[in-house]
Design an enzyme around this catalytic site. Structure first.
Site: not given
Length: 350
Positions: A46-47
């Site tokens: 998700k980064v």
């Protein structure tokens, strides 16, 4: 002296180029690979999209120097936004609930995130309430709300992941399996793969009880995926890029994660366990010499108090030793099929 190109000065420069690991192979040449996204900073894929949403907001003038960000999150997106906020000088408020992994909440707090808790929704996620609170904070403070369920830059954040898969596998990727959640990871990656000419079949995986594929709402304990009753599924869940959708029980998801840990030493989250469960069952059914890739979206070390806790599972009726034994036998059968395949030519030639 060490080359300066190998030394990074920002944590975000470490995003991407995560490894592929062969979890299983069978005698007809088909193989199951894991894309280990826990090797990203913050331990999650998700980064990638958190960075893209923030950079796009800067380009569009929605984020000004010294501004603030608010987002409802179960943890992984929040940690990604926290990292980017640190680097680019923003204040970040995460709207969370106690359905999230405690370690994800601790990680965000360690990075200086202000946590605002939504009221509990029984033992399930407070997704609708978290969104209401985030909208209220954005309205009253002027904070930028990326809104990962509706932000197209969520999906675009996975262009790099698709490029890595296409390059590493030289286009030999036939099936891609992963949790759906906001839609960004699965749909964004599949779209970008197809734009690169990779003819991949996608399988989206959700908990039993999630309404994303139209089934009845119910309770589930897989975090980071799923949509509860009353939630409006956003446009980032683009069914053009999901060829098949399956709902997996918590027992099957968590069993797969635990068995993989015992056999490989790799700890995965529960949603990755659901995708691995599907892939292991599908492996002998696909065409010979096929490559299946499962997206492992985050690290299992974030779930030591849940997925990997016998006591936590037992309290919820989710610890099934028979299911563990069945999955071990499946792995053993696949290993035996390789041995048999290598013996067949010898027998024919004898």
């Amino acid at each position: 002296m060490t080359s300066s190109s190998t030394i990074k000065t920002r944590c975000s420069e470490l995003i991407g180029h995560t490894p592929l690991f062969e979890l299983a192979r069978i005698g007809n040449g088909s193989r199951l690979l894991l894309k280990l996204e826990q090797f990203n900073p913050t331990g999650s894929c998700k980064v990638r999209m958190a960075r893209e949403m923030v950079l796009a907001a800067e380009r569009d003038g929605k984020l000004k120097p010294g501004g603030s960000i608010v987002e409802p999150t179960s943890g992984n997106t929040g940690s990604g936004l926290a990292l980017v906020a640190i680097e680019r000088g923003y204040q970040f408020t995460a709207v969370v609930d106690h359905h999230a992994s405690p370690d994800k909440l601790r990680a965000m707090k360690a990075m200086g995130v202000q946590l605002v808790f939504a009221e509990p929704n029984g033992d399930g996620p407070s997704t609708v309430e978290r969104r209401r609170i985030a909208a209220e904070i954005a309205e009253s403070t002027g904070a930028f709300w990326p809104d990962q369920h509706y932000n197209p830059n969520n999906n675009r954040g996975y262009d790099g992941l698709a490029a890595e898969l296409a390059d590493d596998l030289k286009g030999e990727l036939h099936y891609f399996i992963g949790a759906v959640g906001t839609g960004g990871t699965l749909c964004g990656t599949v779209k970008a793969l197809r734009q690169r000419g990779v003819d991949v079949t996608s399988i989206g995986v959700e908990p039993v009880g999630s309404i994303i594929f139209g089934g009845p709402a119910g309770q589930y304990h897989q975090t980071g995926a799923g949509a509860p009753g009353g939630f409006t599924v956003g446009p980032n869940v683009d069914m053009r890029y999901i060829d098949e959708g399956l709902n997996i029980t918590d027992v099957d998801a968590f069993t797969a994660s635990r068995v993989v840990a015992r056999r490989t030493g790799i700890l995965t989250g529960g949603t990755a366990g659901a995708a691995i469960h599907v892939a292991l069952k599908r492996l002998p059914l696909v065409e010979p010499n096929s490559t299946i890739v499962v997206l492992v979206c985050d690290a299992g070390e974030k779930y030591l108090e849940s997925v990997y806790s016998d006591e936590w599972l037992q309290a919820r009726g989710l610890l099934d030793e028979t299911a563990h034994q069945r999955l071990h036998r499946l792995f053993n059968a696949y290993e035996a099929s390789i041995a048999l395949a290598t013996q067949i030519p010898l027998a024919a030639g004898g």
